[in-house]
Enzyme design. Structure first.
Site, PDB file in Angstrom:
ATOM      1  N   GLU A 163       8.415  -4.420  -1.842  1.00 26.38           N
ATOM      2  CA  GLU A 163       8.129  -2.921  -1.662  1.00 26.38           C
ATOM      3  C   GLU A 163       9.657  -2.104  -1.446  1.00 26.38           C
ATOM      4  O   GLU A 163      10.047  -1.467  -0.337  1.00 26.38           O
ATOM      5  CB  GLU A 163       7.554  -2.751  -0.201  1.00 26.38           C
ATOM      6  CG  GLU A 163       6.102  -3.285  -0.264  1.00 26.38           C
ATOM      7  CD  GLU A 163       5.191  -3.096   0.941  1.00 26.38           C
ATOM      8  OE1 GLU A 163       5.695  -2.486   1.980  1.00 26.38           O
ATOM      9  OE2 GLU A 163       3.887  -2.928   0.845  1.00 26.38           O
ATOM     10  N   GLU A 320      -1.343  -6.409  -2.492  1.00 31.06           N
ATOM     11  CA  GLU A 320      -1.688  -6.890  -1.037  1.00 31.06           C
ATOM     12  C   GLU A 320      -2.698  -6.043  -0.638  1.00 31.06           C
ATOM     13  O   GLU A 320      -2.719  -4.585  -0.946  1.00 31.06           O
ATOM     14  CB  GLU A 320      -0.489  -6.501  -0.222  1.00 31.06           C
ATOM     15  CG  GLU A 320       0.683  -7.540  -0.288  1.00 31.06           C
ATOM     16  CD  GLU A 320       2.093  -7.099   0.454  1.00 31.06           C
ATOM     17  OE1 GLU A 320       1.749  -6.407   1.527  1.00 31.06           O
ATOM     18  OE2 GLU A 320       3.356  -7.561  -0.026  1.00 31.06           O
TER      19      GLU A 320
HETATM   20  C1  GAL Z   1       3.511  -4.813   3.656  1.00 33.73           C
HETATM   21  C2  GAL Z   1       4.619  -5.756   3.207  1.00 33.73           C
HETATM   22  C3  GAL Z   1       4.187  -7.140   3.696  1.00 33.73           C
HETATM   23  C4  GAL Z   1       3.622  -7.171   5.191  1.00 33.73           C
HETATM   24  C5  GAL Z   1       2.476  -6.124   5.514  1.00 33.73           C
HETATM   25  C6  GAL Z   1       1.732  -5.869   6.613  1.00 33.73           C
HETATM   26  O1  GAL Z   1       4.098  -3.621   3.558  1.00 33.73           O
HETATM   27  O2  GAL Z   1       5.169  -6.092   1.726  1.00 33.73           O
HETATM   28  O3  GAL Z   1       5.416  -8.059   3.672  1.00 33.73           O
HETATM   29  O4  GAL Z   1       4.617  -6.859   5.956  1.00 33.73           O
HETATM   30  O5  GAL Z   1       3.012  -4.755   4.878  1.00 33.73           O
HETATM   31  O6  GAL Z   1       0.715  -4.815   6.368  1.00 33.73           O
END
Ligand code: GAL
Length: 696
Positions: A163, A320
């Site tokens: 990110e 994700e």
């Molecule tokens: C994202 C991040 C992950 C984790 C996740 C939690 O932004 O890439 O590593 O922290 O949030 O929601």
């Protein structure tokens, strides 16, 4: 493999590399667990249908415990176990979390905020992207990883960093200032040109040389807005340079494997993803529901549509999302039964070929121990685990959807540079909010079952029957020419107030508002009439308006007033104006409409151009992906009532068409049904030729 020379050219690094079917999995952090847990993890992954995991994203301190000393023991073992189990690896470069030894040696690489605070370490997030020491260290660990795992059978793609742009994009350290000056010199060539474009005659800001220019740090009052805009551009570019540097090292070792990084399409306002999307081999995206908003599934859909658009309509990865609650919102709302599947299948419907989660197994310690996971603390007896395995099984039956595409005829313009500029200080009203307007327009189309793409104002728009501009404060000269070309060629452009106000230097063009769009729209704006807080008014058709009105001047003989104000600040002046321009038409909305009032106007503008606005059912998300042979229509019921739908085709049950299924299809409350129709049966076309004669 060319480890010494320049980049190796390959025919096609498009994702998915040599794989058939959809991808399913998540971030896997085995380093947080004793090694005895790993075989159990992998057996459970197989049970859940997982076929891809992202590994090593935050493992730098383990992999390089001292500068230049590498220890790959844990990763070797994990990669081997995954390979034996037939689970592919999306290998992370761990450069979002440099180790403590790096910070001890290079405190100068820690980011400095606009207020001059040097941030500490012990968390994660990038160092100053312009730091020479950071770039050197990131290059070394990337090279070491690429060299070691290039030939590993589990390795199928690369996940660079994590990110970019979160949590810090802008850095105000001395090294950044030097890099900013170099960037400015490349952009403007001479200091005289910079002075002209920045309008430094204002408040006596003229510069004698590039060496005198600073980062736009916090000052006594408002800093030059073009300087701020350029610093935002520079900061996005500096991060992108870090990505490209790592990617190019990786390509020397694995020229055939795709390299990506995880975007946050609608949620990282500090990075210009249009530029980034050109540099990744596959677009990957992270999205987390805004737990407390009842329309959060609409925001999620918008994020997916933007991601697909960044990918230029090629398949993309949902890298994700969460199985249930996150840990970082004010109130972390749990997803209720079926929500996990609805969210995932909405992304699939909107073009994703991979559905991944953060994370595989819930952490027991650290900042994210209360974040949901595929395997929650409650383990395999939990509802979440059951839903995770059910989703894995369902995706396993949907391989035929891979590579099918969403085809749209309506686009919304999205330009992060315009957002950067609009969001600076001293604007006509605090209620001017580009994000709010885009969501308002998008939601009304979602409610009516119209799927949209997003496009940059300089993109070729000729494939779109209608283009919407809910908030485009900044329009470059190239953007202006492109929009004129689009409408002249027969396009249908719907523009909301406070658009086309400045050019790429945040400068008002000579000739009054909205300078960049004035001739196209056939109107001028004599004066903006922002409302005091809470004031409302009406239009002649009974629509409610808030926040904003304008004194419009009708300039083109071809302009037609659609609706007028019905009293209030703007009297009975024109409020909504339609204009003919070349073979096309424009619609200008000079005030803030919401809800169904806005929806009706948009539907009318779309129908006038021949866009079919389906008979939608409230709360039923309807999206179609198409392959050469089939249309796959997803019916996602976000309500607690069964909804029937007459979409033609046959429902897929366990991946197979179910010809005995009752017609019309009943989508049970909270459920998702996928209908398959042959494209040859005449149901494929999304366009209608019924054009409203009034608008011609
Ligand atoms: C994202 C991040 C992950 C984790 C996740 C939690 O932004 O890439 O590593 O922290 O949030 O929601």
């Amino acid at each position: 493999m060319d480890v010494d020379g320049a980049e190796v050219q390959t025919a096609d690094r498009a994702w998915p590399a040599g794989s058939a079917g959809l991808r399913y999995g998540g971030d896997y952090n085995p380093e947080q667990w004793p090694r005895e847990t790993w075989p159990a993890d992998i057996a459970l992954m197989q049970q859940a249908g997982v076929n891809l995991v992202s590994v090593g994203i935050f493992s730098w301190a383990l992999l390089e415990p001292q500068e230049g000393v590498y220890d790959f023991t844990f990763l070797d073992e994990v990669m081997d176990l995954l390979a034996e189990a037939g689970i592919d690896v999306n290998l992370g470069t761990p450069t979002a979390a440099p180790p403590a030894w790096f910070w001890k040696k290079h405190p100068e690489a820690l980011p400095v905020t606009r207020d001059g605070i040097r941030l500490g370490y012990g968390a994660r997030g990038i160092a100053n992207p312009s730091s020479v020491a950071y770039r050197r260290a990131a290059a070394s660990i990337t090279r070491a990883l690429a060299e070691r795992y290039a030939a590993h059978p589990a390795l199928k793609m690369w996940h660079v960093h994590n990110e970019y742009g979160a949590p810090v994009t802008e850095d105000y350290s001395a090294e950044s200032v030097v890099a900013f000056r170099e960037w400015l010199e490349r952009r403007y060539g001479t200091i005289a040109e910079l002075n002209r474009c920045w309008g430094t005659a204002f408040w006596g800001q003229s510069y004698g040389s590039f060496d005198e220019v600073d980062a736009p740090r916090t000052a006594a009052t408002v800093v030059n807005s073009t300087q701020r805009l350029d610093f935002a551009r520079f900061s996005s570019d500096a991060l992108l340079q870090c990505f490209v540097m790592e990617r190019d090292i990786i390509r020397q070792f694995t020229p055939d494997l795709p390299v990506t990084t995880n975007f946050m399409a609608t949620n990282c306002g500090s990075v210009d993803y249009w530029a980034w999307a050109k540099e990744v081999d596959v677009v990957a995206n992270d999205y987390y529901l805004v737990g407390e908003r009842s329309d959060n599934h609409i925001l999620a859909a918008m994020d997916s549509d933007l991601t697909r658009s960044l990918a230029q309509d090629r398949p993309w990865m949902l890298m994700e999302h969460s199985t249930s609650a996150v840990n970082w919102q004010p109130r972390n709302i749990a997803k209720r039964p079926g929500e996990l599947a609805r969210n995932s299948l909405s992304s699939l419907a909107r073009g994703a070929d991979a559905i991944m989660f953060f994370q595989w197994r819930a952490s027991r310690f650290g900042a994210e121990k209360f974040h949901s996971a595929m395997l929650p603390h409650e383990g395999v007896t939990s509802r979440i685990w059951k839903e995770v395995t059910e989703l894995g099984a369902r995706l396993g039956t949907l391989a035929e959807l891979q590579n099918s595409r969403v085809r749209d005829e309506v686009a919304i313009l999205w330009d992060v540079e315009s957002f950067w500029a609009q969001d600076l200080e001293y604007r006509p009203s605090v209620e001017l909010n580009h994000r709010e307007r885009i969501i308002a327009f998008y939601s009304q189309l979602w409610n009516r079952g119209v799927t949209v793409d997003f496009r940059h104002p300089t993109d070729d728009l000729s494939d779109y029957t209608t283009v919407l501009m809910p908030a485009s404060y900044l329009v470059s000269d190239a953007g202006r020419a492109n929009l004129e070309r689009y409408v002249e060629g027969g396009g249908n452009l719907v523009v909301s107030y406070f658009s086309g106000i400045v050019d790429e230097h945040d400068t008002v063009p000579a000739g009054g508002y909205p300078g960049q769009l004035r001739s196209l729209l056939g109107i001028g704006v004599a004066e903006w009439l922002p409302f005091p807080e809470g004031e409302t008014a009406e239009l002649s058709d009974g629509s409610q308006i808030t926040s904003w009105a304008e004194d419009l001047i009708i300039e083109s003989g071809a302009a037609v007033v659609e609706t007028t104000y019905a009293g209030g600040r703007a009297g009975t002046g024109a409020a909504i104006v339609r204009n003919s321009y070349g073979a096309g038409r424009t619609w200008y909305l000079s005030t803030k409409l919401d809800g169904d009032d806005l929806g009706r106007l948009l539907a009318r503008a779309l129908q006038a151009a021949g866009v079919r606005v389906p008979d939608s059912k409230p709360g039923l998300e309807q999206v179609t992906r198409s392959s050469e042979a089939h249309d796959y229509t997803f019916l996602i019921n976000h309500t607690d009532q069964d909804i029937s739908s007459a979409v033609p085709g046959v429902p897929l049950t366990d991946g197979r068409p179910d010809p005995g299924a009752a017609r019309p299809t009943v989508v049970p409350a909270g459920d998702v049904i996928i209908i398959r129709a042959d494209r040859s049966d005449g149901t494929a076309g999304r366009r209608s030729v019924d054009v409203d004669p009034v608008a011609r």
